[in-house]
Motif scaffolding. Sequence first.
Motif, PDB file in Angstrom:
ATOM      1  N   GLY A 257       3.491   9.227   1.647  1.00 17.96           N
ATOM      2  CA  GLY A 257       3.104   7.972   1.015  1.00 17.96           C
ATOM      3  C   GLY A 257       3.227   6.801   1.973  1.00 17.96           C
ATOM      4  N   GLU A 258       4.291   6.795   2.768  1.00 11.41           N
ATOM      5  CA  GLU A 258       4.465   5.707   3.727  1.00 11.41           C
ATOM      6  C   GLU A 258       3.409   5.766   4.832  1.00 11.41           C
ATOM      7  OE1 GLU A 258       8.306   5.008   5.243  1.00 11.41           O
ATOM      8  OE2 GLU A 258       9.118   4.472   3.285  1.00 11.41           O
ATOM      9  N   MET A 259       3.080   6.963   5.288  1.00 10.69           N
ATOM     10  CA  MET A 259       2.064   7.085   6.340  1.00 10.69           C
ATOM     11  C   MET A 259       0.691   6.629   5.830  1.00 10.69           C
ATOM     12  SD  MET A 259       3.654   8.048   9.002  1.00 10.69           S
ATOM     13  CE  MET A 259       4.952   6.994   8.315  1.00 10.69           C
ATOM     14  N   ILE A 260       0.363   7.010   4.614  1.00  2.00           N
ATOM     15  CA  ILE A 260      -0.913   6.580   4.038  1.00  2.00           C
ATOM     16  C   ILE A 260      -0.906   5.067   3.838  1.00  2.00           C
ATOM     17  CG2 ILE A 260      -2.364   6.712   1.973  1.00  2.00           C
ATOM     18  CD1 ILE A 260      -1.483   9.655   1.721  1.00  2.00           C
ATOM     19  N   GLY A 261       0.216   4.530   3.379  1.00  2.56           N
ATOM     20  CA  GLY A 261       0.322   3.090   3.211  1.00  2.56           C
ATOM     21  C   GLY A 261       0.149   2.343   4.514  1.00  2.56           C
ATOM     22  N   ARG A 262       0.701   2.865   5.594  1.00  2.00           N
ATOM     23  CA  ARG A 262       0.527   2.218   6.895  1.00  2.00           C
ATOM     24  C   ARG A 262      -0.923   2.270   7.356  1.00  2.00           C
ATOM     25  NH1 ARG A 262       5.824   3.356  10.698  1.00  2.00           N
ATOM     26  NH2 ARG A 262       7.385   2.723   9.153  1.00  2.00           N
TER      27      ARG A 262
ATOM     28  N   TRP B 123       0.815  -1.199   0.000  1.00  2.00           N
ATOM     29  CA  TRP B 123       0.000   0.000   0.000  1.00  2.00           C
ATOM     30  C   TRP B 123       0.858   1.262   0.000  1.00  2.00           C
ATOM     31  CZ3 TRP B 123      -4.601   0.069  -1.721  1.00  2.00           C
ATOM     32  CH2 TRP B 123      -5.453  -1.032  -1.544  1.00  2.00           C
ATOM     33  N   ALA B 124       2.012   1.220   0.656  1.00  2.00           N
ATOM     34  CA  ALA B 124       2.916   2.368   0.625  1.00  2.00           C
ATOM     35  C   ALA B 124       3.419   2.608  -0.797  1.00  2.00           C
ATOM     36  CB  ALA B 124       4.085   2.139   1.569  1.00  2.00           C
ATOM     37  N   MET B 125       3.674   1.526  -1.528  1.00  2.00           N
ATOM     38  CA  MET B 125       4.096   1.659  -2.917  1.00  2.00           C
ATOM     39  C   MET B 125       3.013   2.330  -3.747  1.00  2.00           C
ATOM     40  SD  MET B 125       5.939  -2.041  -3.534  1.00  2.00           S
ATOM     41  CE  MET B 125       6.316  -1.670  -5.249  1.00  2.00           C
ATOM     42  N   VAL B 126       1.779   1.884  -3.556  1.00  2.00           N
ATOM     43  CA  VAL B 126       0.664   2.460  -4.311  1.00  2.00           C
ATOM     44  C   VAL B 126       0.487   3.934  -3.968  1.00  2.00           C
ATOM     45  CG1 VAL B 126      -1.834   2.380  -4.660  1.00  2.00           C
ATOM     46  CG2 VAL B 126      -0.516   0.252  -4.557  1.00  2.00           C
ATOM     47  N   ALA B 127       0.495   4.248  -2.662  1.00  2.00           N
ATOM     48  CA  ALA B 127       0.269   5.625  -2.230  1.00  2.00           C
ATOM     49  C   ALA B 127       1.393   6.548  -2.699  1.00  2.00           C
ATOM     50  CB  ALA B 127       0.145   5.675  -0.704  1.00  2.00           C
ATOM     51  N   SER B 128       2.636   6.117  -2.555  1.00  2.00           N
ATOM     52  CA  SER B 128       3.766   6.950  -2.978  1.00  2.00           C
ATOM     53  C   SER B 128       3.754   7.176  -4.486  1.00  2.00           C
ATOM     54  CB  SER B 128       5.086   6.298  -2.557  1.00  2.00           C
ATOM     55  OG  SER B 128       5.211   6.253  -1.153  1.00  2.00           O
ATOM     56  N   ALA B 129       3.474   6.107  -5.235  1.00  2.00           N
ATOM     57  CA  ALA B 129       3.416   6.252  -6.693  1.00  2.00           C
ATOM     58  C   ALA B 129       2.341   7.245  -7.093  1.00  2.00           C
ATOM     59  CB  ALA B 129       3.163   4.896  -7.340  1.00  2.00           C
ATOM     60  N   LEU B 130       1.171   7.146  -6.444  1.00  2.00           N
ATOM     61  CA  LEU B 130       0.075   8.056  -6.784  1.00  2.00           C
ATOM     62  C   LEU B 130       0.419   9.494  -6.415  1.00  2.00           C
ATOM     63  CD1 LEU B 130      -2.781   8.388  -7.857  1.00  2.00           C
ATOM     64  CD2 LEU B 130      -3.646   7.963  -5.556  1.00  2.00           C
TER      65      LEU B 130
ATOM     66  N   ALA C 202      -7.010   6.806   5.805  1.00  2.64           N
ATOM     67  CA  ALA C 202      -5.951   6.859   4.801  1.00  2.64           C
ATOM     68  C   ALA C 202      -6.534   7.059   3.406  1.00  2.64           C
ATOM     69  CB  ALA C 202      -5.124   5.583   4.852  1.00  2.64           C
ATOM     70  N   ALA C 203      -7.616   6.344   3.124  1.00  2.00           N
ATOM     71  CA  ALA C 203      -8.260   6.496   1.822  1.00  2.00           C
ATOM     72  C   ALA C 203      -8.809   7.908   1.652  1.00  2.00           C
ATOM     73  CB  ALA C 203      -9.389   5.469   1.679  1.00  2.00           C
ATOM     74  N   GLY C 204      -9.368   8.455   2.727  1.00  2.00           N
ATOM     75  CA  GLY C 204      -9.894   9.813   2.670  1.00  2.00           C
ATOM     76  C   GLY C 204      -8.801  10.838   2.422  1.00  2.00           C
ATOM     77  N   VAL C 205      -7.685  10.689   3.128  1.00  2.00           N
ATOM     78  CA  VAL C 205      -6.564  11.611   2.929  1.00  2.00           C
ATOM     79  C   VAL C 205      -6.039  11.519   1.507  1.00  2.00           C
ATOM     80  CG1 VAL C 205      -4.174  12.090   3.580  1.00  2.00           C
ATOM     81  CG2 VAL C 205      -5.898  11.672   5.356  1.00  2.00           C
ATOM     82  N   LEU C 206      -5.887  10.308   1.006  1.00  2.00           N
ATOM     83  CA  LEU C 206      -5.369  10.131  -0.345  1.00  2.00           C
ATOM     84  C   LEU C 206      -6.309  10.751  -1.379  1.00  2.00           C
ATOM     85  CD1 LEU C 206      -2.987   8.894  -1.836  1.00  2.00           C
ATOM     86  CD2 LEU C 206      -4.280   6.755  -2.031  1.00  2.00           C
ATOM     87  N   MET C 207      -7.604  10.582  -1.173  1.00  2.00           N
ATOM     88  CA  MET C 207      -8.580  11.166  -2.099  1.00  2.00           C
ATOM     89  C   MET C 207      -8.562  12.694  -2.039  1.00  2.00           C
ATOM     90  SD  MET C 207     -11.821   8.565  -1.674  1.00  2.00           S
ATOM     91  CE  MET C 207     -12.839   9.561  -2.758  1.00  2.00           C
ATOM     92  N   LEU C 208      -8.434  13.238  -0.821  1.00  2.00           N
ATOM     93  CA  LEU C 208      -8.397  14.694  -0.686  1.00  2.00           C
ATOM     94  C   LEU C 208      -7.155  15.275  -1.353  1.00  2.00           C
ATOM     95  CD1 LEU C 208      -9.608  15.190   3.006  1.00  2.00           C
ATOM     96  CD2 LEU C 208     -10.811  15.878   0.918  1.00  2.00           C
ATOM     97  N   VAL C 209      -6.006  14.623  -1.134  1.00  2.00           N
ATOM     98  CA  VAL C 209      -4.766  15.115  -1.739  1.00  2.00           C
ATOM     99  C   VAL C 209      -4.838  15.008  -3.263  1.00  2.00           C
ATOM    100  CG1 VAL C 209      -2.298  14.680  -1.977  1.00  2.00           C
ATOM    101  CG2 VAL C 209      -3.355  14.614   0.282  1.00  2.00           C
ATOM    102  N   ALA C 210      -5.318  13.867  -3.750  1.00  2.00           N
ATOM    103  CA  ALA C 210      -5.440  13.702  -5.205  1.00  2.00           C
ATOM    104  C   ALA C 210      -6.420  14.707  -5.787  1.00  2.00           C
ATOM    105  CB  ALA C 210      -5.880  12.274  -5.525  1.00  2.00           C
TER     106      ALA C 210
END
Length: 442
Positions: free
Chosen positions: A301-306, A82-89, A318-326
């Motif tokens: 990315g690592e924090m979101i992955g964790r 998940w850290a890989m996915v989040a960091s890549a995104l 984590a999903a909410g943060v990633l969506m807000l940032v994106a």
Amino acid sequence: MRLLGARGDLWHDEIWSIVLLKPLTSVDQIFWRINHDNNHFLNSIYQYVVGPDAAPLVQRGLSITLGACTVIAAAAISRGRWAMVASALLFAVSYPMVHYGSEARGYAGLVLFTIVSVGLLERWFDKRGPYSIALAIAILLGFLSHLTMIEAVAVLAVWTMWLSWRRSRSLIVVNRDVIQAFLPAFLAVLPLAAAILVGARLFSFNVGGYSSFSLEKFAAGYGGMIRYLFGLPDWIGDWTCVAIVCALVLAYAGVSRDRRASLYVVGVVGLPALMAAAHLPNLEFPRYFIVSGALLLLWAGEMIGRGFDAGGVRRLCAAGVLMLVAGGNVALLARFYEQGRGSYSSMVDEMTRSGAATYATNADFRTGMVVDYFAARMGRQASLVTQDKICAGRADWLVLEGDPQKQPERVGFDCALAYERAGASTYWGLSGLGRTLYSRRD
């Protein structure tokens, strides 16, 4: 995304890099003859090869490639699926990464080789051996991309010292580890440093611009980088962005036993603090904090992955943060794609459509360079009337550098010379210069 960001005209600093190459007769002169802070070696070599008449997309091709590779590198050194996915995104959609990954300068390579160097140094910690050679190559390529790589090397060296001290509590071991890790890199960079020093001795070294330090400029630069990285709204103040990020990284380091925690403290908190303490110039520009920004994005990315790995409520957060940032970055990118770095060729086309033209400006060097570049590409002629000869030269056109929204509709001079607004070039984001075009009406 980077291909979309590479559309449109080159802006002043990109053109400047090309202009610096014009008098050169061989590629080796890039390293010792130019001696200018706008000479980013890898980009200059690429521009020398493709030539000044290449299409903008081609001229930005190296940065597009390196920027895309950064997404892969960020995923590769992240720990956990998940850290890989989040960091890549994050590295894929973050506006500064897209912006500098689509601009014909050296920042895309700087970010890429900073990330690669982190991964290689970790491998060296674990396995020693030939990884110091690979690290040396990455650091050399980073310096060839942009001399700001010195910031990344400083962060990595301090991190090495800390990890070695924490493990051994011996200054002898610390010194040995630093030498073993970075001596190959020092030897690799030494010829480049020698070429720069020799060139500076022969031809001096020039800096494109200089602005004095202030805490407000520091906050605007670092806070602006943070805001752009995460797509934050403008109403969140500069100091608020800086304070929140530093507090979160320090809090994480206080409770985590992860060795990368100290890297993030050094790179995200320590490096900007040192830059402020040293009263470095030009800190109002977010790009001067891009090394800290890259490490901050990697930490996020690592924090979101964790959070995803933890499951339950944390996964939802984590999903909410990633969506807000994106989502925030998509909004920023939409504005960037709409206005870009400015449209200068249309202004030059308007000036020279009826034949050779004369023009005056409030920025002889910068505007003159831009107009000359696009006029040459169009096979047209535009002659500059310098500021001290505006009344005598009675130029056909006037180009004012600055925010077009703050420029008047008419401009008059005491010598019965008057100009009326005829167009404007606007931009949005991290690069560009606003210019307003006036035609003579007297």
